[in-house]
Design an enzyme around this catalytic site. Sequence first.
Site: not given
Length: 320
Positions: A39-40, A101, A135, A205, A230, A235
């Site tokens: 996995g390296e 964010r 953001h 919000k 935005d 989502t």
Amino acid sequence: MTNRPALIALNASRGFGERVAAALDLPLSAHEERLFEDGEHKARPLESVRGRDVYVLQCLHATPEHGVDERLNRLLFMIAALKDAGAARVTAVVPYLCYARKDRRTKPRDPVTTRYVACLFEAVGTDRICVLDVHNPAAYQNAFRIPAEHLEARHLLAAAIAEPIGSTSVVVVSPDSGGVKRADAFRQTLAELIKAEIPLAFAEKHRSAGVVSGEALVGEVSGRVAVLVDDLVSTGTTLLRAARRCREMGAIAVHAVATHGLLVGGAPSLFASPDLDSITLTDSVPIEPRGRLRILSVAPLMAEAIRRLHVDGSLIDLNG
């Protein structure tokens, strides 16, 4: 372009990198990314970069094949390898910056992950970073001690939405109070394009422990075309809530624009919702066209930024 730079697009962002290279009329430099059995992985340039300016492109979003952390690690390792190979200056070109964010503490002992990511870039010797629509631009620029360039897609997005809305009365809406400054900049750009006064509105919000609440909409949307603005769509919950509220308050049409389309979880419901007439995103994150979705390419914008950075030119007028 004199003293031609080297442009490397890591494999996970190869398609976007090819579009940037085409806009620059510059071939992508050869490199290797090798995955080991455990996995390296390793990354290295396959041609000399000694004494050259090198621009390394990688979008730091998650996919089923590569998580955010793996993409970030591959970018960091490549930058370090380039510095070890004698590159004069290495610029990270990151259309979508991960962890942007989480730029402040909202609860006791919260991490400020944007700053930690900045430390990682600095630790491997990155000379400069160039990103698109983070953001919180102020938090991003304050997190880095190296030059931190910030590009905006609002002119591209505003031009795309100006044609379908025509001369209809318009209101620009931020889907939350935190995005009001971004929405206001977009409002000014759109107003210049359609030669009309455009008011600003925003939706209430609140988010706590993953639960979103708030129903108020501040501003007049009745009888107008609402344009939701935005920086990213994850989502899609925030956009759908704001679009539904605009409809309930009398908006005659609702269009959404955003730079980054992460489109995770229940985001596909955006394309079936009767509350949204259109959604316009950019290709900063790869997206398959579908339904009412329109995709704009920011590759020419990123290419022009690289061209100007290479000759120590100004980026100010790219953002208006």
